[in-house]
Structures are given as C-alpha cells and as structure tokens.
Write a protein that holds these residues in place. Structure first.
Motif, short mmCIF file in Angstrom:
data_model
loop_
_atom_site.label_atom_id
_atom_site.label_comp_id
_atom_site.label_asym_id
_atom_site.label_seq_id
_atom_site.Cartn_x
_atom_site.Cartn_y
_atom_site.Cartn_z
N LEU A 113 0.86 -1.51 0.43
CA LEU A 113 -0.20 0.34 0.20
C LEU A 113 0.89 1.57 0.13
O LEU A 113 0.53 2.21 -0.88
N GLN A 114 2.00 1.57 0.59
CA GLN A 114 2.73 2.30 1.18
C GLN A 114 3.76 2.80 -0.09
O GLN A 114 4.06 4.08 -0.62
N TYR A 115 3.89 1.82 -1.35
CA TYR A 115 4.05 2.06 -2.37
C TYR A 115 3.09 2.86 -3.56
O TYR A 115 3.44 2.48 -5.02
N GLY A 116 2.45 3.16 -3.57
CA GLY A 116 0.56 3.91 -4.63
C GLY A 116 0.57 2.03 -5.25
O GLY A 116 1.34 1.29 -5.86
N ARG A 154 0.18 -6.25 1.03
CA ARG A 154 0.90 -5.95 1.76
C ARG A 154 0.44 -4.35 2.69
O ARG A 154 0.38 -3.73 1.90
N MET A 155 0.91 -4.07 4.41
CA MET A 155 0.06 -2.88 4.32
C MET A 155 1.37 -2.78 6.29
O MET A 155 1.38 -4.22 6.66
N LYS A 171 -7.07 0.80 5.54
CA LYS A 171 -5.87 0.38 4.81
C LYS A 171 -6.61 -0.99 4.38
O LYS A 171 -6.49 -1.52 3.07
N LEU A 172 -7.33 -1.54 5.31
CA LEU A 172 -7.92 -3.20 4.34
C LEU A 172 -9.28 -3.05 3.16
O LEU A 172 -9.34 -3.40 2.38
N GLY A 191 2.27 -6.56 6.67
CA GLY A 191 1.56 -8.24 6.87
C GLY A 191 0.82 -7.81 6.48
O GLY A 191 0.10 -7.01 5.74
N ALA A 192 -0.87 -8.48 7.03
CA ALA A 192 -2.44 -8.35 6.49
C ALA A 192 -2.45 -9.37 5.32
O ALA A 192 -3.41 -8.17 4.85
#
Length: 344
Positions: free
Chosen positions: A238-241, A268-269, A277-278, A321-322
């Motif tokens: 998620l953090q990289y788009g 991942r997140m 986030k989910l 994770g997740a």
C-alpha cells in the motif's frame, strides 16, 4: 389405520427432506473464486507449501476455493537436487498429488533462480562448459519428471535488477545472458507441451524493469525461442501506490503473442491493519482482478498463499503483513469480497 397411514406419510416426508436437503443446500452455496473465474475463461489459484498440508481446515479451503496450485518451495533447486545429480521430488510430488485429488492444475515454480540454491552449486567456481551441463541436466530432469503434471513452468525467475540491467547471478556471470534462451529451449525439449514463462516482481507497471522483459521477450520471439508467457508476481504494498499502468503493460505483452499471469499476488501494509487500510487493499485486489479480466491473454491469478496465517511477508518485511484475502483464522476479509465482486 388412518393414523398409521398419516404416520407413514410423515416418516416418508422426513426421509425425503433428509435426502434432498444437502442437494438443495449445495445448490444455494455461492460459487467459489475458481468457479467465478472459470466463467471468464481464467483460473484462480493459490500457492501452498508442504508444512501447511497438515492443517486440515486450511487444506479443505485450498481444495474447494481454487482450481490451481503453485508449490511455494517444493520444486526449487535446493529441494529437488540437494546433492549434485541426486534428485528428490517428494515435496513437489506431494503438492501435485493433492492438486490432482482436487482436480486442480499446477504451475511449476521454479527451474532457474539465484536464490535457494544448494551449497554444492554456489560454493565453488564453475567453468562455463561445466555449469551449462549442470543447468541443462537440472532443468531437463525436473521438467521430464513433471511432464503432463504441470501446465506451465516459471523457467527463469527474477533475471533483472530494478533498473533493467541483468541481475549478476551465478548463471549470468558464468554463462552470460544467453542462459535464459538456453533454459527455455532445454525445458521445451523436455516437455514440448508445457507453457514456459519468465517470472519477476515489480514488473506490474510499465518502467525500466518491465521494459527489460518486453525487449528480451521481443528478441526471444524473433529468434524462435520457446517463450509463451510473462509472470507478473504482483507482490504489492500500500505504501508504494497502485501500479496504474498494469492493464496497459499486460496488453503490450499480449501484443507480442504472449500469455500473462499474475503469479504471486499479495498486497501488504504496515501493521496494525485498520478499516481504512483493509478497504484500500480490497480496492487494489478488485482492480488487479479487473485488469487481468480486461486483457484476453491474461490467463489467471494466483495468490501467494491465500491466508495471512501462512504469509511470507511478516518474516521478510518487518512491521508489515495482513497481505492476503483471508485472515489468520481463515476468515474472509474485505479483499475476498472485492475479488468476488470483480469476478462477477
């Protein structure tokens, strides 16, 4: 007499209900991800690994929800040729036998990779002639063993750096870039019917690394080398788009006459996971699925295992994770419903 007759009718009705109830229930069960994907002419699969196969609830879901399996580790070089010339296919065979029992197809993973190599291979210097012979024997022995049992092979895995230069592996340094074409030719000789792929991560979007694969694929096709597809691992974070050029990228490979597949999908997140986030993760899973469905030659999607319980992410990315559509208790997350939604 009338009472007895009524009682008999009641018993017969109860028996009839008992006999037909499971059939009615089965009819009402929602279609699996595999069944939904099959309506589009695609497969929907999951990776798995041998230690997990003792977990009965996990194996049950693996067998029912998916129509394709990739062995996470059991077909890699360290597992299949632990000593030079001594082959052991037991781990891979276990996954293949499970898949066959569940009428699932198997993706072979992977023949040539710089990681998870046995010490006998990495612990010495090789002359080019020697290493060529070793590489050819390994590829052909394994491909022959699984002939007719796998539908595709990740022949060469992760051959390029992020900037599109060749990764300095034992194979590249000793044999030069021609090792890739040789590996494909040798695999094709051993099983002329299996689909042969190059597979890598961070090639979902158009950029230097996916450009390198595009140029190589074009060149190999022009030379008549047996290459049938490109595997985009799709380990996203998620953090990289989101890779917004994914669909365009899939299309340009299909224009070369190649299949594509999303081969190792997880998103991942940073932990802890929260509702926001989910929800974003679910959106990404929906978009990835739709991108594959939008391109005719994108043949299927494989999750890199389906549950957070067995995800590789926490061990490799600290605090992350997740990443998968089922949680550690095998409960579906928003991502699962988003995939279903995209497949409908």
């Amino acid at each position: 007499m009338r009472k007895n007759r009524l009682r008999l009718v009641g018993v017969l009705a109860a028996v009839l209900v008992a006999v037909t109830a499971p059939a009615v229930q089965a009819k009402d069960e929602p279609p699996t991800l595999a069944e939904l994907a099959q309506r589009h002419g695609r497969y929907f699969g999951s990776a798995t690994d041998n230690p997990e196969l003792t977990d009965a609830p996990y194996v049950s879901l693996l067998g029912s929800e998916f129509d394709q399996i990739t062995p996470g580790n059991g077909m890699k070089w360290y597992a299949t040729e632990p000593q030079q010339g001594v082959f052991d296919f037991s781990a891979g065979d276990e996954v293949v036998n499970l898949a066959r029992a569940n009428h699932q197809k198997v993706r072979g993973h992977t023949l040539v990779w710089h990681s998870q190599l046995p010490d006998w291979l990495t612990g010495r210097e090789w002359k080019p002639r020697e290493l060529r012979a070793v590489l050819k024997k390994h590829i052909q022995t394994e491909v022959r063993h699984y002939r007719g049992k796998v539908f595709a092979w990740d022949v060469v895995n992760e051959a390029f750096n992020e900037d599109g230069t060749y990764r300095e592996t034992i194979f590249y340094k000793t044999l030069g870039p021609g090792y890739i074409a040789d590996a494909l030719r040798w695999a094709h000789q051993a099983d002329p019917r299996v689909k042969l792929y190059l597979n890598d991560y961070n090639i979902e979007a158009i950029g230097p690394k996916s450009d390198a694969y595009y140029k190589l694929a074009k060149k190999l096709k022009a030379q008549g080398v047996p290459l049938h597809g490109i595997g985009l691992q799709a380990h996203l974070a998620l953090q990289y788009g989101y890779p917004t050029t994914l669909e365009d990228n899939l299309r340009r490979f299909s224009r070369l006459g190649l299949d594509t597949a999303l081969t190792e999908v997880d998103i991942r997140m940073y932990l802890p996971a929260d509702e926001e986030k989910l929800a974003t993760q679910a959106e990404w899973y929906r978009d990835v699925t739709k991108a594959c469905l939008a391109v005719r030659r994108c043949v299927g999607i494989t999750l890199w295992d389906y549950t957070d319980k067995y995800s590789w992410i926490p061990a490799f990315f600290e605090g992350e994770g997740a990443a998968l559509p089922w949680d550690e208790e095998l409960r579906p997350k928003p991502a699962y419903y988003a995939i279903r939604d995209a497949l409908k």
